[in-house]
Design a protein around this motif. Structure first.
Motif, short mmCIF file in Angstrom:
data_model
loop_
_atom_site.label_atom_id
_atom_site.label_comp_id
_atom_site.label_asym_id
_atom_site.label_seq_id
_atom_site.Cartn_x
_atom_site.Cartn_y
_atom_site.Cartn_z
N ARG A 99 0.87 -1.19 0.00
CA ARG A 99 0.00 0.00 0.00
C ARG A 99 0.90 1.23 0.00
N ILE A 100 0.55 2.19 -0.84
CA ILE A 100 1.29 3.46 -0.89
C ILE A 100 0.31 4.58 -0.62
N ARG A 101 0.63 5.41 0.34
CA ARG A 101 -0.22 6.56 0.66
C ARG A 101 0.40 7.82 0.06
N PHE A 102 -0.39 8.53 -0.76
CA PHE A 102 0.07 9.75 -1.41
C PHE A 102 -0.62 10.96 -0.80
N THR A 103 0.17 11.94 -0.43
CA THR A 103 -0.35 13.23 -0.01
C THR A 103 -0.30 14.16 -1.22
N LEU A 104 -1.45 14.66 -1.63
CA LEU A 104 -1.55 15.37 -2.90
C LEU A 104 -1.32 16.87 -2.75
N ARG A 105 -0.87 17.45 -3.83
CA ARG A 105 -0.64 18.90 -3.88
C ARG A 105 -1.99 19.62 -3.90
N GLN A 106 -2.11 20.67 -3.13
CA GLN A 106 -3.36 21.42 -3.06
C GLN A 106 -3.32 22.65 -3.96
#
Length: 510
Positions: free
Chosen positions: A89-96
């Protein structure tokens, strides 16, 4: 003098990719015109494998990650990521505060839509889905966080997310306009926005002043699809084209460009390899002895030195020395025409037996190489003829449908710089680029290395795959060629990309 450069991200691009969103638009000025040898026919990321697509679309679309000319992987639309559950599992924090060109917001739902589409019915129609089959699902955690669940770990996945099928697309735009419209009117989050597209002629883009990575310094980009090498070079000399994108510049035209005070050659080692692959199902090349004889009949070193003028290197397997999985200890079969004749006699091949070589008609260098190959084969008693095809016909019909002659040209970018991307596509049963072979042993080897997180073990298996394919002589490996750009000296801050994926945010023109 030919300029040899190793691409490096400019400080501005690196900062923009790894840092925060740009605070405001800047005034862009100037138009850059580029020549590309091929019209991809569709601008949808799931529809293509073509380097010609990426040369344009790197400026229209963004992925979660980005890999620039220096080959370093940095944040793209994802600001950061972390691997969980032992790589499954890879968790991505996205650009706002990022928007698509149509004003639609970029968020977690757009990421989920992109991968649901890629792995669903629409993706099944194109060539990209097999690169991402390790992805089981994408789940929205909140507006700017997604989890990518994997069926098995994929050690190359983060690199794959930087290109082609993984480019993030706008859900509402596609649902409202339809797939066919999106094919011809692309919308992404990239540094340039689509303006117009005329099939077989060109595509025009304009600066996205609100680009999250910083507004481009150019106001316009125009890509002209020029299939004839001489025409592309003539347009460069006339000033109607500023950059000629590889691989169209013939080696023989390099001195012509170098002699012009207004132009220069920019040449960088790249991943692109050329081979003449074999029809292993039909005719004399169904016999591995014949295939090995053909390989030994051709002096590849002379081809590299004479026809390529040193702008490349001989290869033993269908990958460059930059590829993970390349084995420097694996030597190509030697040039040995007498041994070749003996193998042909052992296989019962009659003198003068015909053999057809299929190539891309607009590839001037391969046209010359094929003529030399035919001459070498004639010296061992084979009557080789050359059949040129329009590139899209060869790639989308002749090869995938298994309608080639005894040998056919394959040019491959290997854009992940990982042998898996090449080997799985070329040799696994049922793949588009493998119309003739079904080999359970090879399938098992290819599948076994994909989930491995042990880098050394995976490299060992990839080297074994290369040796196995070389032993079976599934192709005549020719050379790894440099990426050769023709560039007007009015172009400033140009960084040549080894894989043709030119991000032109910082380029200016005088």
């Amino acid at each position: 003098m030919t300029i040899m450069k190793r691409g490096l991200l400019s400080a501005a691009v690196a900062l923009a990719m790894a840092g925060t969103a740009f605070s405001g638009p800047a005034l862009a000025a100037g138009k850059l015109t580029l020549s590309s040898s091929q019209d991809p026919g569709s601008w949808d990321p799931v529809d293509t494998f073509l380097v010609a697509w990426a040369a344009v679309s790197t400026n229209i679309f963004d992925g979660l990650t980005y890999r620039g000319p220096d080959m370093e992987l940095v944040p793209g639309l994802a600001e950061s990521w972390e691997e969980l559950d032992e790589g499954k599992r890879i968790r991505f924090t996205l650009r706002q505060n990022v928007a698509f060109h149509n004003g639609e917001p970029f968020n977690a739902e757009a990421v989920k839509y992109t991968f649901d589409r890629l792995l669903g019915e629409e993706g099944a129609k194109g060539p990209q889905r097999s690169n991402y089959i390790a992805i089981e699902s994408v789940e929205v955690i909140d507006e700017y966080t997604v989890d990518m669940k994997l069926t098995t770990p994929d050690p190359v996945l983060l690199t794959k997310l930087a290109g082609y099928g993984a480019m993030i697309v706008p859900p509402k735009y596609i649902e409202e306009k339809g797939e066919d419209f999106f094919n011809l009117n692309p919308v992404g989050t990239g540094a340039f926005k689509f303006v117009s597209y005329e099939p077989k002629v060109g595509i025009k883009l304009e600066a996205n002043a609100d680009y999250w990575g910083g507004a481009p310094k150019l106001s316009e980009l125009e890509y002209r699809f020029i299939t004839e090498p001489a025409t592309a070079v003539a347009e460069l000399q006339a000033g109607r084209v500023d950059i000629v994108i590889p691989p169209i510049i013939p080696i023989g035209m390099i001195p012509v460009i170098e002699a012009d005070d207004n132009l220069e050659i920019v040449s960088v080692p790249g991943p692109t390899v050329d081979a003449l692959r074999f029809n292993t199902r039909d005719g004399i090349t169904a016999d591995p002895r014949v295939r090995k004889a053909i390989i030994m009949a051709v002096d590849r070193k002379t081809i590299v030195e004479s026809i390529l003028a040193g702008q490349g290197a001989e290869i033993a397997t269908f990958q460059s020395a930059l590829s993970f999985g390349h084995d420097p200890e694996l030597a190509p079969l030697p040039y040995d025409p007498e041994a070749a004749k003996a193998l042909l006699a052992e296989a019962g091949v009659a003198a003068g037996s015909p053999l057809q070589i299929d190539i891309r008609g607009n590839d001037a260098t391969m046209n010359e190489v094929a003529q030399v190959v035919a001459s070498f084969l004639q010296m061992v008693g084979l009557n080789a003829t050359i059949q040129p095809y329009e590139t899209n016909v060869l790639l989308n019909d002749i090869i995938p449908q298994g309608k080639t002659g005894a040998m056919f040209q394959q040019k491959w970018g290997g854009w992940t710089f990982d042998y898996d991307n090449t080997a799985y596509s070329m040799y696994h049963s049922g793949e588009k680029w493998n119309p003739y072979e079904t080999d359970e042993t090879l399938d098992e080897m290819l599948e076994s290395q994909r989930p491995l997180t042990d880098r050394a073990e995976r490299e060992r298996i990839l080297k074994e795959i290369g040796a196995y394919i070389a032993d079976r002589a599934l192709e005549l490996p020719l050379y790894n060629s440099n990426a050769i750009y023709g560039v007007s000296k009015r172009v400033q801050n140009f960084v040549a990309a080894p894989d043709n994926r030119l991000k032109l945010t910082d380029v200016t023109v005088e």
